[in-house]
Motif scaffolding. Sequence first.
Motif, PDB file in Angstrom:
ATOM      1  N   GLN A  83       5.990  -0.728  10.469  1.00 47.40           N
ATOM      2  CA  GLN A  83       6.850  -0.329  11.585  1.00 47.40           C
ATOM      3  C   GLN A  83       8.100   0.403  11.094  1.00 47.40           C
ATOM      4  OE1 GLN A  83       5.960  -0.969  14.940  1.00 47.40           O
ATOM      5  NE2 GLN A  83       4.064  -1.470  13.885  1.00 47.40           N
ATOM      6  N   SER A  84       8.673  -0.103   9.996  1.00 45.43           N
ATOM      7  CA  SER A  84       9.899   0.516   9.483  1.00 45.43           C
ATOM      8  C   SER A  84      10.059   0.177   8.009  1.00 45.43           C
ATOM      9  CB  SER A  84      11.121  -0.004  10.262  1.00 45.43           C
ATOM     10  OG  SER A  84      11.283  -1.393  10.030  1.00 45.43           O
ATOM     11  N   GLN A  85      10.828   1.000   7.312  1.00 48.84           N
ATOM     12  CA  GLN A  85      11.157   0.709   5.918  1.00 48.84           C
ATOM     13  C   GLN A  85      12.548   1.234   5.612  1.00 48.84           C
ATOM     14  OE1 GLN A  85       7.926   2.250   3.614  1.00 48.84           O
ATOM     15  NE2 GLN A  85       8.291   4.371   4.114  1.00 48.84           N
ATOM     16  N   GLU A  86      13.236   0.526   4.722  1.00 48.60           N
ATOM     17  CA  GLU A  86      14.594   0.897   4.324  1.00 48.60           C
ATOM     18  C   GLU A  86      14.626   1.128   2.814  1.00 48.60           C
ATOM     19  OE1 GLU A  86      17.115  -2.406   5.416  1.00 48.60           O
ATOM     20  OE2 GLU A  86      16.232  -2.469   7.420  1.00 48.60           O
ATOM     21  N   ASN A  87      15.337   2.171   2.399  1.00 52.64           N
ATOM     22  CA  ASN A  87      15.547   2.476   0.973  1.00 52.64           C
ATOM     23  C   ASN A  87      14.273   2.855   0.231  1.00 52.64           C
ATOM     24  OD1 ASN A  87      18.305   2.227   0.947  1.00 52.64           O
ATOM     25  ND2 ASN A  87      18.260   0.061   0.464  1.00 52.64           N
ATOM     26  N   PHE A  88      13.304   3.452   0.927  1.00 49.45           N
ATOM     27  CA  PHE A  88      12.042   3.834   0.285  1.00 49.45           C
ATOM     28  C   PHE A  88      12.283   4.799  -0.876  1.00 49.45           C
ATOM     29  CE2 PHE A  88       8.425   6.788  -0.088  1.00 49.45           C
ATOM     30  CZ  PHE A  88       7.402   5.893  -0.349  1.00 49.45           C
ATOM     31  N   GLU A  89      12.985   5.916  -0.593  1.00 45.66           N
ATOM     32  CA  GLU A  89      13.156   6.951  -1.623  1.00 45.66           C
ATOM     33  C   GLU A  89      13.888   6.463  -2.870  1.00 45.66           C
ATOM     34  OE1 GLU A  89      13.738  11.147  -0.432  1.00 45.66           O
ATOM     35  OE2 GLU A  89      13.694  10.359   1.617  1.00 45.66           O
ATOM     36  N   PRO A  90      15.086   5.838  -2.731  1.00 42.25           N
ATOM     37  CA  PRO A  90      15.775   5.401  -3.953  1.00 42.25           C
ATOM     38  C   PRO A  90      14.980   4.354  -4.734  1.00 42.25           C
ATOM     39  CG  PRO A  90      17.043   4.804  -1.977  1.00 42.25           C
ATOM     40  CD  PRO A  90      15.901   5.635  -1.534  1.00 42.25           C
ATOM     41  N   PHE A  91      14.255   3.488  -4.022  1.00 43.82           N
ATOM     42  CA  PHE A  91      13.487   2.440  -4.706  1.00 43.82           C
ATOM     43  C   PHE A  91      12.320   3.041  -5.483  1.00 43.82           C
ATOM     44  CE2 PHE A  91      10.918  -1.330  -5.315  1.00 43.82           C
ATOM     45  CZ  PHE A  91      11.875  -2.306  -5.553  1.00 43.82           C
ATOM     46  N   MET A  92      11.609   3.988  -4.856  1.00 43.07           N
ATOM     47  CA  MET A  92      10.476   4.624  -5.540  1.00 43.07           C
ATOM     48  C   MET A  92      10.944   5.434  -6.743  1.00 43.07           C
ATOM     49  SD  MET A  92       7.902   3.451  -4.100  1.00 43.07           S
ATOM     50  CE  MET A  92       8.254   2.132  -2.987  1.00 43.07           C
ATOM     51  N   LYS A  93      12.121   6.066  -6.625  1.00 45.76           N
ATOM     52  CA  LYS A  93      12.692   6.805  -7.759  1.00 45.76           C
ATOM     53  C   LYS A  93      12.968   5.830  -8.902  1.00 45.76           C
ATOM     54  CE  LYS A  93      14.806  10.865  -5.723  1.00 45.76           C
ATOM     55  NZ  LYS A  93      15.512  11.013  -4.463  1.00 45.76           N
ATOM     56  N   ALA A  94      13.529   4.662  -8.570  1.00 42.99           N
ATOM     57  CA  ALA A  94      13.844   3.653  -9.592  1.00 42.99           C
ATOM     58  C   ALA A  94      12.564   3.134 -10.254  1.00 42.99           C
ATOM     59  CB  ALA A  94      14.623   2.500  -8.969  1.00 42.99           C
ATOM     60  N   LEU A  95      11.451   3.108  -9.507  1.00 41.92           N
ATOM     61  CA  LEU A  95      10.163   2.684 -10.075  1.00 41.92           C
ATOM     62  C   LEU A  95       9.537   3.764 -10.947  1.00 41.92           C
ATOM     63  CD1 LEU A  95       8.133   0.839  -7.278  1.00 41.92           C
ATOM     64  CD2 LEU A  95       8.948  -0.108  -9.423  1.00 41.92           C
ATOM     65  N   GLY A  96      10.086   4.993 -10.824  1.00 44.27           N
ATOM     66  CA  GLY A  96       9.590   6.083 -11.662  1.00 44.27           C
ATOM     67  C   GLY A  96       8.503   6.926 -11.020  1.00 44.27           C
ATOM     68  N   LEU A  97       8.378   6.847  -9.688  1.00 44.58           N
ATOM     69  CA  LEU A  97       7.378   7.681  -9.015  1.00 44.58           C
ATOM     70  C   LEU A  97       7.840   9.135  -8.984  1.00 44.58           C
ATOM     71  CD1 LEU A  97       5.784   5.179  -8.054  1.00 44.58           C
ATOM     72  CD2 LEU A  97       5.613   6.287  -5.843  1.00 44.58           C
ATOM     73  N   PRO A  98       6.899  10.084  -9.151  1.00 48.64           N
ATOM     74  CA  PRO A  98       7.275  11.502  -9.085  1.00 48.64           C
ATOM     75  C   PRO A  98       7.753  11.881  -7.677  1.00 48.64           C
ATOM     76  CG  PRO A  98       4.986  11.236  -9.838  1.00 48.64           C
ATOM     77  CD  PRO A  98       5.495   9.881  -9.457  1.00 48.64           C
TER      78      PRO A  98
END
Length: 127
Positions: free
Chosen positions: A10-25
């Motif tokens: 339904q919703s998500q918060e902080n997806f982009e910064p978290f994925m960047k921290a995980l090292g996703l391209p």
Amino acid sequence: MSFTGKYELQSQENFEPFMKALGLPEDQIQKGKDIKSVSEIVQDGKKFKVTVTTGTKVLKNEFTIGEESEIEMLNGEKVKAVVQMEGNNKLVTQVKGMKSVTELNGDTITHTMTMGDLTFKRVSKRI
């Protein structure tokens, strides 16, 4: 309380910064941020099968509460983890400096992942 069911994001918060921290391209992050994902959970006592489908990506994990299992993370990395149950509605694990808490309240699952001071939160409803 059983986790068994299908749940739609339904919703998500902080997806982009978290994925960047995980090292996703960056291209994967951009593709993934607006795609609706569906999680299917099958609980059989202490055994869980979790399938998360996001677009064409399917992430499958199986684990037993209190036993070491191999878990595939969001970035595709496979790690060993032990998932614990708190009360009858909370799954908790620690993986590589990240704490993951999945909480079931009625027809809503809230999945919160914390790494350092960064928190990623997903809310899914039973469908």
